[in-house]
Design a protein around this motif. Structure first.
Motif, mmCIF file in Angstrom:
data_model
loop_
_atom_site.group_PDB
_atom_site.id
_atom_site.type_symbol
_atom_site.label_atom_id
_atom_site.label_comp_id
_atom_site.label_asym_id
_atom_site.label_seq_id
_atom_site.Cartn_x
_atom_site.Cartn_y
_atom_site.Cartn_z
ATOM 1 N N TYR A 112 -3.001 6.847 -33.491
ATOM 2 C CA TYR A 112 -1.729 8.088 -33.481
ATOM 3 C C TYR A 112 -1.620 8.301 -31.931
ATOM 4 N N LEU A 113 -1.821 8.635 -31.333
ATOM 5 C CA LEU A 113 -1.523 9.242 -30.404
ATOM 6 C C LEU A 113 -1.299 7.835 -28.848
ATOM 7 N N VAL A 114 -1.812 6.539 -29.168
ATOM 8 C CA VAL A 114 -1.745 6.223 -28.002
ATOM 9 C C VAL A 114 -1.414 4.753 -28.781
ATOM 10 N N SER A 115 -1.908 3.787 -29.158
ATOM 11 C CA SER A 115 -0.729 2.917 -30.264
ATOM 12 C C SER A 115 -2.724 1.863 -30.042
ATOM 13 N N ALA A 116 -2.270 0.656 -31.473
ATOM 14 C CA ALA A 116 -2.920 -0.537 -31.869
ATOM 15 C C ALA A 116 -3.664 -1.283 -30.602
ATOM 16 N N HIS A 117 -3.075 -1.260 -29.220
ATOM 17 C CA HIS A 117 -3.433 -1.946 -27.849
ATOM 18 C C HIS A 117 -4.241 -1.748 -26.975
ATOM 19 N N ASP A 118 -5.707 -1.877 -26.775
ATOM 20 C CA ASP A 118 -7.345 -2.083 -26.332
ATOM 21 C C ASP A 118 -6.403 -1.707 -24.317
ATOM 22 N N LEU A 119 -6.678 -0.181 -24.363
ATOM 23 C CA LEU A 119 -6.613 0.545 -22.491
ATOM 24 C C LEU A 119 -7.325 0.096 -22.170
ATOM 25 N N PRO A 120 -7.161 0.187 -20.593
ATOM 26 C CA PRO A 120 -8.843 0.267 -19.798
ATOM 27 C C PRO A 120 -9.016 2.259 -19.589
ATOM 28 N N VAL A 121 -10.417 2.638 -19.372
ATOM 29 C CA VAL A 121 -10.517 3.581 -18.999
ATOM 30 C C VAL A 121 -9.822 4.060 -17.698
ATOM 31 N N ASP A 122 -8.592 4.746 -17.283
ATOM 32 C CA ASP A 122 -8.586 4.816 -16.568
ATOM 33 C C ASP A 122 -8.004 6.281 -16.461
ATOM 34 N N TYR A 123 -8.250 7.066 -16.468
ATOM 35 C CA TYR A 123 -7.860 8.691 -16.337
ATOM 36 C C TYR A 123 -6.472 9.263 -15.808
ATOM 37 N N SER A 124 -6.362 8.735 -14.169
ATOM 38 C CA SER A 124 -5.486 8.674 -13.895
ATOM 39 C C SER A 124 -3.962 7.824 -14.456
ATOM 40 N N SER A 125 -4.220 6.757 -15.402
ATOM 41 C CA SER A 125 -3.103 5.864 -15.527
ATOM 42 C C SER A 125 -2.900 6.585 -17.220
ATOM 43 N N ASN A 126 -3.904 7.202 -17.846
ATOM 44 C CA ASN A 126 -3.320 7.653 -19.451
ATOM 45 C C ASN A 126 -4.865 8.801 -19.781
ATOM 46 N N TYR A 127 -4.848 9.584 -20.098
ATOM 47 C CA TYR A 127 -5.644 10.543 -19.466
ATOM 48 C C TYR A 127 -6.169 9.969 -21.596
ATOM 49 N N THR A 128 -5.017 10.410 -21.878
ATOM 50 C CA THR A 128 -5.171 10.984 -23.713
ATOM 51 C C THR A 128 -6.022 9.387 -24.068
ATOM 52 N N ALA A 129 -5.775 8.388 -23.610
ATOM 53 C CA ALA A 129 -6.445 7.129 -24.084
ATOM 54 C C ALA A 129 -7.568 7.009 -23.387
ATOM 55 N N THR A 210 -7.315 -0.342 -11.228
ATOM 56 C CA THR A 210 -7.892 -0.791 -10.230
ATOM 57 C C THR A 210 -9.316 0.134 -10.464
ATOM 58 N N VAL A 211 -9.477 0.771 -11.587
ATOM 59 C CA VAL A 211 -10.366 1.251 -11.393
ATOM 60 C C VAL A 211 -11.500 0.491 -12.344
ATOM 61 N N PRO A 212 -12.901 0.069 -11.892
ATOM 62 C CA PRO A 212 -13.745 -0.805 -12.215
ATOM 63 C C PRO A 212 -14.457 -0.126 -13.863
ATOM 64 N N ALA A 286 -19.164 13.239 -23.141
ATOM 65 C CA ALA A 286 -18.706 12.439 -22.667
ATOM 66 C C ALA A 286 -16.852 11.823 -21.799
ATOM 67 N N GLY A 287 -15.978 12.488 -23.051
ATOM 68 C CA GLY A 287 -15.199 12.014 -22.856
ATOM 69 C C GLY A 287 -14.589 12.815 -21.925
ATOM 70 N N VAL A 288 -15.350 14.449 -21.498
ATOM 71 C CA VAL A 288 -14.294 15.186 -20.980
ATOM 72 C C VAL A 288 -14.868 14.820 -19.111
ATOM 73 N N SER A 289 -16.367 14.035 -19.230
ATOM 74 C CA SER A 289 -16.672 13.816 -17.995
ATOM 75 C C SER A 289 -16.717 12.772 -17.467
ATOM 76 N N GLY A 290 -15.542 11.757 -18.171
ATOM 77 C CA GLY A 290 -15.282 10.719 -18.207
ATOM 78 C C GLY A 290 -14.718 10.609 -16.931
ATOM 79 N N ALA A 291 -14.163 11.038 -16.994
ATOM 80 C CA ALA A 291 -12.812 12.292 -15.216
ATOM 81 C C ALA A 291 -13.725 11.614 -14.181
ATOM 82 N N TYR A 292 -14.666 11.994 -14.855
ATOM 83 C CA TYR A 292 -14.966 11.673 -13.130
ATOM 84 C C TYR A 292 -15.583 10.572 -12.470
ATOM 85 N N PHE A 293 -16.063 9.545 -13.916
ATOM 86 C CA PHE A 293 -16.811 8.690 -13.590
ATOM 87 C C PHE A 293 -15.328 7.449 -12.807
ATOM 88 N N PHE A 294 -14.036 8.012 -14.486
ATOM 89 C CA PHE A 294 -13.352 6.079 -13.896
ATOM 90 C C PHE A 294 -11.789 7.221 -13.723
#
Length: 295
Positions: A112-129, A210-212, A286-294
């Motif tokens: 609903y908030l993002v899309s049906a496309h699979d996006l990378p885990v990259d908080y700086s690019s798309n925090y919600t996803a 560029t985020v591993p 996990a959702g909150v702390s992921g910002a420190y990883f990715f």
């Protein structure tokens, strides 16, 4: 025409997802892994997550397959340790939803908030996803880690487990009882989900970053182990554990017998409620702390 084609493709994918999940649920029911209502619930949660993205769906399905296989491993020995374990190996609707409901809601929010496309885990690019992806991974890493810990840890050669709150020796199968084997299994269960999440993403993520992404494997292990700890703490305090003094097996009254003795806990939450609460708490963390990883 472009919108119509996209909509048609999405509808066909959703139909295929629910069909595949339904067939898997029917197979699970026939093999004794699911009750009838459990099969309906499994078809819904499996179809819904698979319809959103392949990565969501496969993470849930492989959690189901691995946990079902481990639940049946050493069943006779587990029945001696915990009475009624054989019946619990057949999952009903409450067991299915306690190990999937929050994850399914997160998948639906992602759609609903993002899309049906699979996006990378990259908080700086798309925090919600990224938040929802890490929260989803954290939820199922916790569920899988807890299941692996319970099913493998029970088969430990150690005669007793250690109660996580007091470090006292308690009978194996006690809620809140931990062992070295079980703790290791919980971490590996989380690593397994993280590995699935990362490997599937290699083929399904549509946007470069560029985020591993390989740290998703480690991320899963961290929250698989942490989830087992949270589940054990809640189980040791808010869930009763009774032992039969004659057989030494963990029992679940009613009916109550004179030979039953309370080991630990209070009668506040059921096992399913403990599982859902612990996994949901870990999911948010996990959702909150992921910002420190990715990032």
């Amino acid at each position: 025409r472009r919108v119509t084609t996209t909509t048609m493709a999405a509808a066909l994918w959703a139909c295929a997802a629910y069909l595949a999940a339904g067939l898997i649920a029917v197979r699970g029911h026939r093999k004794g892994s699911l009750t009838r209502d459990g099969a309906f619930a499994a078809a819904f949660v499996g179809g819904t997550t698979l319809a959103v993205t392949l990565r969501f769906g496969l993470s849930l399905l492989l959690f189901y397959f691995s946990s079902s296989r481990l639940t049946k491993m050493g069943l006779k020995e587990k029945e001696k340790i915990e009475r009624g374990h054989g019946k619990e190996a057949k999952r009903g609707v409450s067991q299915v939803l306690s190990a999937s409901l929050t994850g399914v809601m997160e998948a639906m929010l992602y759609f609903y908030l993002v899309s049906a496309h699979d996006l990378p885990v990259d908080y700086s690019s798309n925090y919600t996803a990224s938040f929802l992806l890490c929260a989803y991974l954290g939820f199922f890493a916790c569920c899988n880690g807890d299941t692996w810990a319970s099913e493998i840890g029970t088969l430990s050669t150690a005669k007793t487990a250690t109660l996580i709150t007091t470090f006292e020796d308690v009978p194996k199968g006690t809620n809140g009882g931990v062992s070295t084997l079980g703790t290791t299994a919980s971490i590996m269960g989380g690593v397994f989900i993280g590995l699935v999440f990362w490997l599937v993403g290699i083929f399904t993520v549509v946007k470069p970053t560029t985020v591993p992404q390989w740290p998703l494997v480690v991320f899963g292990g961290v929250f698989g182990g942490l989830g087992s700890v949270v589940d054990s703490l809640l189980g040791a305090t808010l869930q009763e554990s009774w032992v039969c003094t004659k057989s030494g097996a963990i029992v679940k009254p009613p009916p109550m017998k004179s030979s039953y003795k309370l080991v630990t806990g209070m009668n506040v939450l059921t096992n399913e409620q403990v599982n859902l609460l612990s996994a949901s708490l870990v999911s948010v963390l996990a959702g909150v702390s992921g910002a420190y990883f990715f990032s």
